[in-house]
Every structure is written in structure tokens, then in C-alpha cells.
Design a protein around this motif. Sequence first.
Motif, mmCIF file in Angstrom:
data_model
loop_
_atom_site.group_PDB
_atom_site.id
_atom_site.type_symbol
_atom_site.label_atom_id
_atom_site.label_comp_id
_atom_site.label_asym_id
_atom_site.label_seq_id
_atom_site.Cartn_x
_atom_site.Cartn_y
_atom_site.Cartn_z
ATOM 1 N N PRO A 176 0.749 -1.169 -0.135
ATOM 2 C CA PRO A 176 -0.183 0.037 0.107
ATOM 3 C C PRO A 176 0.880 1.433 -0.107
ATOM 4 N N ARG A 177 1.999 1.373 -0.639
ATOM 5 C CA ARG A 177 2.969 2.475 -0.425
ATOM 6 C C ARG A 177 2.045 3.444 -0.979
ATOM 7 N N PRO A 178 2.409 4.766 -0.531
ATOM 8 C CA PRO A 178 1.675 5.941 -1.273
ATOM 9 C C PRO A 178 2.122 6.148 -2.434
ATOM 10 N N ALA A 179 1.082 6.836 -3.326
ATOM 11 C CA ALA A 179 1.512 7.056 -4.878
ATOM 12 C C ALA A 179 2.798 7.869 -4.951
ATOM 13 N N VAL A 180 3.001 8.699 -3.964
ATOM 14 C CA VAL A 180 4.323 9.812 -3.792
ATOM 15 C C VAL A 180 4.746 9.614 -2.738
ATOM 16 N N PRO A 181 5.572 8.638 -2.544
ATOM 17 C CA PRO A 181 6.403 8.327 -1.191
ATOM 18 C C PRO A 181 7.416 9.482 -0.902
ATOM 19 N N ARG A 182 7.687 9.506 0.199
ATOM 20 C CA ARG A 182 8.723 10.318 0.855
ATOM 21 C C ARG A 182 10.108 9.786 0.388
ATOM 22 N N HIS A 183 11.092 10.628 0.247
ATOM 23 C CA HIS A 183 12.452 10.236 -0.069
ATOM 24 C C HIS A 183 13.342 10.676 1.311
ATOM 25 N N VAL A 184 13.743 9.548 2.185
ATOM 26 C CA VAL A 184 14.413 9.611 3.146
ATOM 27 C C VAL A 184 15.832 8.929 3.045
ATOM 28 N N ASP A 185 17.116 9.761 3.376
ATOM 29 C CA ASP A 185 18.303 9.115 3.223
ATOM 30 C C ASP A 185 18.431 8.185 4.449
ATOM 31 N N LEU A 186 19.246 7.031 4.297
ATOM 32 C CA LEU A 186 19.639 6.041 5.358
ATOM 33 C C LEU A 186 20.328 6.839 6.526
ATOM 34 N N ALA A 187 20.992 8.055 6.211
ATOM 35 C CA ALA A 187 21.754 8.577 7.540
ATOM 36 C C ALA A 187 20.848 9.335 8.318
ATOM 37 N N HIS A 188 19.647 9.680 7.755
ATOM 38 C CA HIS A 188 18.714 10.377 8.542
ATOM 39 C C HIS A 188 17.978 9.526 9.382
ATOM 40 N N LEU A 189 17.748 8.252 9.034
ATOM 41 C CA LEU A 189 17.129 7.286 9.835
ATOM 42 C C LEU A 189 18.151 6.543 10.915
ATOM 43 N N ALA A 190 19.423 6.763 10.478
ATOM 44 C CA ALA A 190 20.309 6.235 11.495
ATOM 45 C C ALA A 190 20.181 7.302 12.609
ATOM 46 N N ARG A 191 20.325 8.646 12.266
ATOM 47 C CA ARG A 191 20.208 9.621 13.375
ATOM 48 C C ARG A 191 19.061 9.521 14.162
#
Length: 514
Positions: free
Chosen positions: A19-34
Amino acid sequence: MTDSPAVGSPATSPPQARPRPAVPRHVDLAHLARALGLPAPPGAGARLLGLTLDSRAVLPGDLYAALPGARHHGARFARDARAAGAVAALSDRPLDGLPTLVVPDPRAVLGELAAHLHGHPSAALEVHGVTGTNGKTSTTHLIDAGLRAAGRCTGLLSGVRVRTPGWSRPALRTTPEAPELQEVLASLREQGATSAAVEVSSHGLALHRVDGTRFRAAVFTNLGVDHLDLHGDQESYFAAKAALFEPERCALAVVNADDAHGRRLAAAARTPVVTFSASGRPGADWRAGEVRADATGTSFRLLGPGTDRRVRLRLLGGHQVDNALGAVALLHATGVDVRDAVRGAEELAGVPGRLERVDAGQPFLALVDYAHNVAGQQRLLPFLRGLTGGRVVVVLGATGERDPGKRAPLGRTAAQLADVVVVTDESPHGEDPAVLREAVAAGARSAGSAQVHVEADRDRALRLAVSLAAPGDVVVVVGRGHDRLLVAGGRTRTFDDAVQLRQALAHLPVAGGR
């Protein structure tokens, strides 16, 4: 439908379209690591679009969560995930070929991480939850019906169906795994929904599936004996349910004051509390009186703040009064006009697998219901007894790899409250189905009151049950409700109790009758 813990390997049930949104957000891995308080791993520039813990459901740009499981570790399927387009991973160990966020307990951070990746979608919605042992699904559907009657654009996540304004599909679990839940909520936000009704299981709470979700309000229906295979004891089971009502997670508790655990929850809650009572308990905020339940529906007098009116539900069973009260109380407390809440409840034609009537011209009542524990049987079977001067015929079994302690009580309670019990297979999973059948049948025989038949094949068991029914009897198939999958020995096949019961009725000698 199952609500068992997910294992590290792909689930038994086939994956569904993401069910991924039609326009998903783009998040880089470093952001999730933080966000996790971790140093950026090699490859931290990877751009992430989604998150899943099922290697078969990976889409390009996903973070693959490789979790330890009962049979396999998800790391075993890292190569498949990478081949499908995963660009990074979350696990308790580094994965070959994928930059990995390594944490001691990846499941414990999965909900918050998924919410973070999708921009905390529950903050943009009024999310209404429902938890308890019995009545969760019906109450969730009643809340959704009231919201829609009030003109709200809604989403529904129940054990029966997952629905957004743009799409709808059957549910695989009572409460989706955290990545799916956050993807659905993000899709709701994207599609313009304002509200969502979410069924919240004890598995969903204990396994962190609803972590990262903020609830505007939630209903506590009741607490019976169930799911002790996961929780170990009743106190732990209650603690899992009560966790939904912590102020960090939920702003308002709507609690059944007829239930002893509900009263305990209301007394200890650190959130505002609204109470309801189908028995008319003095002091409850919402009460019912003059309850009447028959084969055509359920009526009652609704009493609450500024309210005194008759309600006529199309749903069968006096227990639906509890569910309707909980739904109306929540909706009123969150700003829905009582007239809209009641109109939605009255217009709800039924909930799949919840006292679902199956008519093929037979001279007796035939139903499918989800009653899968003793408390559910104790609510259901006396109601059915009151509908007929004839006999009550019950078809039931026990699901494998679930709470062994409830198998014999299921059979015993059915035999105490019905006249004929037909024991058959449900989904044995990896267990010996003969052992499951015998546990239920032994419980039924111990009651010493009902006729007890054992028929392993579920289709033949349904045909046996209807062949034993006489005009004026009631036949009810319990335990699976809307579930359309039978799982045995690692194999899954489609079996819809309502469809197969209709076919069994069609085989009766005289045009579906006797």
C-alpha cells in the motif's frame, strides 16, 4: 486471517500488493540512522522510499527489516530482498550486500522508524482504535460507519478489511505489521482522509506494530481468556491491552464498565475516560436499556449525555449493543453528532464472519461466526438458543500453534450450550490435526450432554452438520469467521466457511431444504 507473530521467514499467507503511497517520501539512510541514535553506516546516502519485513514484498528503494523469527531469521532472505530492489536493511546483525542499521531488537524500533520514514502520518489524522478480546472487529466497523454517516473521509483497518478512499482489500492480520500500518496511514493522508478506525490486537501492542501511531481515542471492549500462547498469563495479556491507553499513545479511553478489567482500566487510566454499560450500570456515561435481540436484528434504548432514543441495529446478537455503545461513546466524545453515529450504526448491514447469515432456502437458520474462545461462545450460543425451540448445531475446531489450554474448554463450552457438536479441522499449521481434533472432542464429550461427531474434512463436516439439522434448528460454524485460508503442513488453501456452508445447504435433498 491470522494475528500470530511474524517469523523471520516469509509469512505463510501470500503477500499482497503493497500500500505504498503514490508519492512516497524520500529519506536517506543517514537520516534514519540519526533518528535511531546510530552512526551512519557505509552507504548511508541510500535514498529510501519504503520499509518492509517481508522479502517477497520488497519494492525498489525499500529498507528491508530482517527480524529474528520462530523458524528462520530474516537475514536468510537478504539476497532476495536485495534482488527485489532493497537498498538498505535494519537488523540485529550486518547483512551482506546491504548497508545495515544494526540494533539489538529491530522489532522494538520498527514502528517508530516506519512512522518517521513516512512523516508521522497519524499526526495528520484522527485515528480511533479498538482493543479487547471480543467485539473488536464489529466495533471498528461501527465506528467507521458512524464517521462516514457524519460525512468524514475515512480509512478502515480491521481484521476483515483494509480500506482507503482509493482502494480496498481483505486483511491478513487483525493489526498489520508496523511498516504496512504506517504505509496505509500515509496513503490515507495522501488521499485526503481525515479519520481512520483501527482494530488493535494484543499481538499488535506486544509486538510493537502500533508504535509510532497516535490515537485520538480508543475503545476497550472486554477481556476474556485468549492468546496466552503469546502472553503467558492473563495479567500480561491485560497489560498488553492496557498499553494502548497510555497518554503518550492515546488521548481518550472509552471503556466498557460491565467488564471487570474495564473497570480496573478506567480506575487506573492516566487519560480522560468515558465509560459505557450495556447492562445499564449506574454511573456509566453511556447506557443501554430495553434490549431486544431476535433473528432480524437488535434494538435498545440509548441513554447518554443529552441522549434518550431508540436504536435498531441490523446486526444480530445482544452483544452488538456493547459494540454499538462503545462506538457511539467514542464518536460523540470526538465531535461526531449522536444522530450521525446512530444512523451509521443502524445502516451497517453486517460484518463479514460475525453472525453472518447464510440462506439457501433451508428451513433452519444457518450462520458463520468468529467466536473462537470460550467468552465468545458464552455470548453467542445462549443468543442462538433463544432464537429457536429446536436444536443448536455447532461446527468448530482449534487452530494449531495457538494457546493449547483453550482447546478442551472450547469443546466443553460448545457441548454445554448446544445440542450437537461437530468437531473438524481449522488450520493446524505445523501441528498434528488429529491431536487438535481430539483435544476439542474430548472437551465436548466431557460435558456429557451434546451429541459429539468428529469429521476431519471441513467440507464434509459442514455437510454433516446441515444433514443433522431439522426445521427450526440453528446451525452455526464458529472459529474462523471471515478467514478464507486454511493452513496445514506449510500449505495454504482457500476455504471460505460462508461459501462452503452455502454449498452444503445446496446439497440438502429438497432444493436446499428438508
